[in-house]
Design a protein around this motif. Structure first.
Motif, PDB file in Angstrom:
ATOM      1  N   ARG A 171      33.807  53.733  34.407  1.00  0.00           N
ATOM      2  CA  ARG A 171      34.660  54.182  33.296  1.00  0.00           C
ATOM      3  C   ARG A 171      35.029  55.648  33.461  1.00  0.00           C
ATOM      4  NH1 ARG A 171      31.027  51.116  30.159  1.00  0.00           N
ATOM      5  NH2 ARG A 171      29.986  52.985  29.369  1.00  0.00           N
ATOM      6  N   ALA A 172      34.057  56.474  33.841  1.00  0.00           N
ATOM      7  CA  ALA A 172      34.326  57.905  34.007  1.00  0.00           C
ATOM      8  C   ALA A 172      35.338  58.144  35.119  1.00  0.00           C
ATOM      9  CB  ALA A 172      33.016  58.638  34.306  1.00  0.00           C
ATOM     10  N   GLU A 173      35.225  57.412  36.197  1.00  0.00           N
ATOM     11  CA  GLU A 173      36.163  57.592  37.309  1.00  0.00           C
ATOM     12  C   GLU A 173      37.570  57.139  36.923  1.00  0.00           C
ATOM     13  OE1 GLU A 173      36.776  56.367  41.978  1.00  0.00           O
ATOM     14  OE2 GLU A 173      35.785  55.000  40.608  1.00  0.00           O
ATOM     15  N   LEU A 174      37.675  55.939  36.344  1.00  0.00           N
ATOM     16  CA  LEU A 174      38.998  55.409  36.018  1.00  0.00           C
ATOM     17  C   LEU A 174      39.672  56.198  34.905  1.00  0.00           C
ATOM     18  CD1 LEU A 174      38.333  51.559  36.227  1.00  0.00           C
ATOM     19  CD2 LEU A 174      39.606  52.977  37.838  1.00  0.00           C
ATOM     20  N   ALA A 175      38.896  56.732  33.968  1.00  0.00           N
ATOM     21  CA  ALA A 175      39.478  57.491  32.854  1.00  0.00           C
ATOM     22  C   ALA A 175      40.221  58.723  33.341  1.00  0.00           C
ATOM     23  CB  ALA A 175      38.378  57.898  31.876  1.00  0.00           C
ATOM     24  N   ALA A 176      39.850  59.231  34.509  1.00  0.00           N
ATOM     25  CA  ALA A 176      40.492  60.439  35.032  1.00  0.00           C
ATOM     26  C   ALA A 176      41.773  60.134  35.803  1.00  0.00           C
ATOM     27  CB  ALA A 176      39.507  61.173  35.943  1.00  0.00           C
ATOM     28  N   LEU A 177      42.125  58.860  35.953  1.00  0.00           N
ATOM     29  CA  LEU A 177      43.296  58.483  36.744  1.00  0.00           C
ATOM     30  C   LEU A 177      44.523  58.236  35.879  1.00  0.00           C
ATOM     31  CD1 LEU A 177      41.641  55.889  39.177  1.00  0.00           C
ATOM     32  CD2 LEU A 177      42.127  58.303  39.617  1.00  0.00           C
ATOM     33  N   PRO A 178      45.732  58.368  36.444  1.00  0.00           N
ATOM     34  CA  PRO A 178      46.953  57.962  35.734  1.00  0.00           C
ATOM     35  C   PRO A 178      46.898  56.474  35.402  1.00  0.00           C
ATOM     36  CG  PRO A 178      47.483  59.260  37.686  1.00  0.00           C
ATOM     37  CD  PRO A 178      46.016  58.946  37.762  1.00  0.00           C
ATOM     38  N   GLU A 179      47.682  56.049  34.427  1.00  0.00           N
ATOM     39  CA  GLU A 179      47.607  54.667  33.945  1.00  0.00           C
ATOM     40  C   GLU A 179      47.844  53.647  35.046  1.00  0.00           C
ATOM     41  OE1 GLU A 179      49.634  51.723  30.572  1.00  0.00           O
ATOM     42  OE2 GLU A 179      50.204  53.833  30.692  1.00  0.00           O
ATOM     43  N   ALA A 180      48.834  53.882  35.915  1.00  0.00           N
ATOM     44  CA  ALA A 180      49.134  52.911  36.975  1.00  0.00           C
ATOM     45  C   ALA A 180      47.941  52.746  37.911  1.00  0.00           C
ATOM     46  CB  ALA A 180      50.367  53.347  37.759  1.00  0.00           C
ATOM     47  N   GLU A 181      47.258  53.844  38.216  1.00  0.00           N
ATOM     48  CA  GLU A 181      46.092  53.761  39.092  1.00  0.00           C
ATOM     49  C   GLU A 181      44.901  53.150  38.368  1.00  0.00           C
ATOM     50  OE1 GLU A 181      45.184  57.285  41.339  1.00  0.00           O
ATOM     51  OE2 GLU A 181      47.284  57.912  41.324  1.00  0.00           O
ATOM     52  N   GLN A 182      44.815  53.362  37.071  1.00  0.00           N
ATOM     53  CA  GLN A 182      43.776  52.697  36.283  1.00  0.00           C
ATOM     54  C   GLN A 182      43.926  51.188  36.369  1.00  0.00           C
ATOM     55  OE1 GLN A 182      44.030  54.040  32.245  1.00  0.00           O
ATOM     56  NE2 GLN A 182      42.814  55.898  32.601  1.00  0.00           N
ATOM     57  N   THR A 183      45.157  50.713  36.203  1.00  0.00           N
ATOM     58  CA  THR A 183      45.420  49.269  36.229  1.00  0.00           C
ATOM     59  C   THR A 183      45.067  48.681  37.591  1.00  0.00           C
ATOM     60  OG1 THR A 183      47.194  49.517  34.601  1.00  0.00           O
ATOM     61  CG2 THR A 183      47.191  47.504  35.921  1.00  0.00           C
ATOM     62  N   ALA A 184      45.485  49.364  38.664  1.00  0.00           N
ATOM     63  CA  ALA A 184      45.164  48.886  40.016  1.00  0.00           C
ATOM     64  C   ALA A 184      43.660  48.914  40.257  1.00  0.00           C
ATOM     65  CB  ALA A 184      45.894  49.736  41.054  1.00  0.00           C
ATOM     66  N   GLY A 185      43.002  49.964  39.788  1.00  0.00           N
ATOM     67  CA  GLY A 185      41.554  50.062  39.955  1.00  0.00           C
ATOM     68  C   GLY A 185      40.805  48.997  39.191  1.00  0.00           C
ATOM     69  N   MET A 186      41.284  48.678  37.982  1.00  0.00           N
ATOM     70  CA  MET A 186      40.658  47.622  37.194  1.00  0.00           C
ATOM     71  C   MET A 186      40.786  46.268  37.884  1.00  0.00           C
ATOM     72  SD  MET A 186      39.135  48.405  34.293  1.00  0.00           S
ATOM     73  CE  MET A 186      39.343  46.989  33.201  1.00  0.00           C
ATOM     74  N   LEU A 187      41.956  46.003  38.473  1.00  0.00           N
ATOM     75  CA  LEU A 187      42.158  44.720  39.141  1.00  0.00           C
ATOM     76  C   LEU A 187      41.256  44.612  40.369  1.00  0.00           C
ATOM     77  CD1 LEU A 187      43.767  42.095  39.117  1.00  0.00           C
ATOM     78  CD2 LEU A 187      45.453  43.204  40.586  1.00  0.00           C
ATOM     79  N   ARG A 188      41.141  45.687  41.112  1.00  0.00           N
ATOM     80  CA  ARG A 188      40.242  45.692  42.269  1.00  0.00           C
ATOM     81  C   ARG A 188      38.809  45.426  41.830  1.00  0.00           C
ATOM     82  NH1 ARG A 188      37.084  49.931  43.962  1.00  0.00           N
ATOM     83  NH2 ARG A 188      36.230  49.736  46.082  1.00  0.00           N
ATOM     84  N   LEU A 189      38.348  46.115  40.790  1.00  0.00           N
ATOM     85  CA  LEU A 189      36.989  45.903  40.303  1.00  0.00           C
ATOM     86  C   LEU A 189      36.788  44.467  39.823  1.00  0.00           C
ATOM     87  CD1 LEU A 189      36.217  49.185  38.306  1.00  0.00           C
ATOM     88  CD2 LEU A 189      35.255  48.479  40.505  1.00  0.00           C
ATOM     89  N   TRP A 190      37.781  43.942  39.119  1.00  0.00           N
ATOM     90  CA  TRP A 190      37.666  42.580  38.589  1.00  0.00           C
ATOM     91  C   TRP A 190      37.467  41.566  39.715  1.00  0.00           C
ATOM     92  CZ3 TRP A 190      37.265  40.440  33.793  1.00  0.00           C
ATOM     93  CH2 TRP A 190      37.415  39.058  33.704  1.00  0.00           C
ATOM     94  N   THR A 191      38.281  41.663  40.776  1.00  0.00           N
ATOM     95  CA  THR A 191      38.153  40.696  41.872  1.00  0.00           C
ATOM     96  C   THR A 191      36.836  40.880  42.627  1.00  0.00           C
ATOM     97  OG1 THR A 191      39.423  42.113  43.392  1.00  0.00           O
ATOM     98  CG2 THR A 191      40.650  40.446  42.143  1.00  0.00           C
ATOM     99  N   LEU A 192      36.404  42.129  42.800  1.00  0.00           N
ATOM    100  CA  LEU A 192      35.120  42.372  43.460  1.00  0.00           C
ATOM    101  C   LEU A 192      33.964  41.782  42.655  1.00  0.00           C
ATOM    102  CD1 LEU A 192      35.579  46.057  44.678  1.00  0.00           C
ATOM    103  CD2 LEU A 192      35.095  44.088  46.153  1.00  0.00           C
ATOM    104  N   LYS A 193      34.006  41.980  41.338  1.00  0.00           N
ATOM    105  CA  LYS A 193      32.900  41.497  40.497  1.00  0.00           C
ATOM    106  C   LYS A 193      32.915  39.979  40.392  1.00  0.00           C
ATOM    107  CE  LYS A 193      32.282  45.874  38.149  1.00  0.00           C
ATOM    108  NZ  LYS A 193      31.735  46.570  36.972  1.00  0.00           N
ATOM    109  N   GLU A 194      34.108  39.393  40.364  1.00  0.00           N
ATOM    110  CA  GLU A 194      34.204  37.933  40.398  1.00  0.00           C
ATOM    111  C   GLU A 194      33.625  37.396  41.708  1.00  0.00           C
ATOM    112  OE1 GLU A 194      35.079  35.442  38.508  1.00  0.00           O
ATOM    113  OE2 GLU A 194      36.809  35.896  37.247  1.00  0.00           O
ATOM    114  N   ALA A 195      33.990  38.020  42.826  1.00  0.00           N
ATOM    115  CA  ALA A 195      33.492  37.555  44.124  1.00  0.00           C
ATOM    116  C   ALA A 195      31.972  37.656  44.192  1.00  0.00           C
ATOM    117  CB  ALA A 195      34.141  38.364  45.241  1.00  0.00           C
TER     118      ALA A 195
END
Length: 300
Positions: A171-195
């Motif tokens: 959360r601390a890392e993503l909060a410091a990013l622009p919105e577009a990068e937050q969205t991309a980062g969330m999707l990456r985390l989601w797929t990693l955690k699902e895997a």
């Protein structure tokens, strides 16, 4: 959250075979065989339409589908029926290429919850995922494997999902990013955690905020060729909620943009099993299973 050590990322990359694009039963399968020989794992991605011809070749389907034949025959919705057979053919052909055998000779079955496995081949682990028109399959002889995919343009709002998906460090890392990068980062985390949770056999039953991943890029939607190599690929390590390492090299993770419109993440576990590179079915069949089958065929 700490950035991934480049040396660790290189080690992670060497342990995972990048997903290969196959276009149907003809493959290409060489990278799958090579991945199993070199790293003990392989994964493929394909689309429903690329298996259309094979799915319509009904006279050849029965031996290929095995115990799935009845489910296929009793599925009345044509779209569901086609997608079911395409995904099962993708699993069978991937496993056959990895193990050096005919897909019709593999006994594909399912654990509670629907996870596929190969009867008599206890050392082999399988994972299957799909979204929209993409199918992805993972196979490993080293331990558990999990694979997940999502459309690269799927929007996961950080503001709405951060507490459910992210650790405190993420959360601390993503909060410091622009919105577009937050969205991309969330999707990456989601797929990693699902895997990862699929590899563990937990799925969504395991809280995603209970474990995390190191920063390793956002995984943009660059295109891949047959080898799966592309800009935008990232590799990472497993972290505790506070951002400290939570594993000691037994897990490897990778995220890959494929076909210009999807992300695929793979989680591979090294259980320290026999490192033999001979993955032919004839040498990997469980001896007890073979003895049982032989007894049934020749009760005398």
């Amino acid at each position: 959250m700490p950035m991934e050590d480049p040396r660790c990322e290189a080690a992670q990359r060497e342990r995972i075979t990048a997903p290969v694009h196959v276009t149907g039963p003809a493959g290409p399968w060489e990278a799958v065989r090579e991945g199993m020989a070199r790293r003990g794992n392989a994964s493929v991605h394909t689309t429903w339409g690329e298996w259309l011809t094979a799915a319509l070749a009904e006279p050849a389907l029965r031996p290929l589908l095995g115990r799935d034949w009845q489910r296929y025959r009793h599925t009345t919705d044509p779209t569901i029926r086609f997608r079911f057979v395409a995904s099962r053919l993708a699993v069978r052909y991937t496993a056959a290429a990895a193990l050096g055998t005919d897909p019709a000779k593999l006994d594909l079955s399912y654990k509670p919850g629907g996870r596929p496995y190969l009867r008599g081949l206890d050392q082999i682990d399988l994972s299957l995922t799909h979204t929209d028109d993409l199918i992805a399959v993972g196979i490993s002889r080293n331990g558990r494997i999990g694979i997940d995919t999502e459309p690269a343009d799927r929007r996961l709002a950080f503001s709405l999902l951060q507490n459910q998906v992210c650790t405190e460090a993420e959360r601390a890392e993503l909060a410091a990013l622009p919105e577009a990068e937050q969205t991309a980062g969330m999707l990456r985390l989601w797929t990693l955690k699902e895997a990862y949770t699929k590899a563990l056999g937990q799925g969504l039953r395991m809280g995603f905020s209970e474990f995390g991943f190191a920063a390793g890029g956002t995984g943009n939607t660059g295109n891949t060729g047959n080898t799966g190599n592309t800009n935008g690929t990232s590799h990472t390590g497993l972290l505790a909620p506070d951002g400290t390492p939570a594993a000691h090299g037994e897990w490897a993770f990778g995220t890959y943009p494929v076909l210009g419109r999807y992300l695929v993440s793979v989680a591979c576990h090294d259980a320290g099993l026999d490192p033999s590179r001979d993955t032919a079915v004839s040498t990997m069949l469980d001896e007890g299973f073979v003895a049982m089958v032989s007894g049934l065929l020749d009760p005398a």
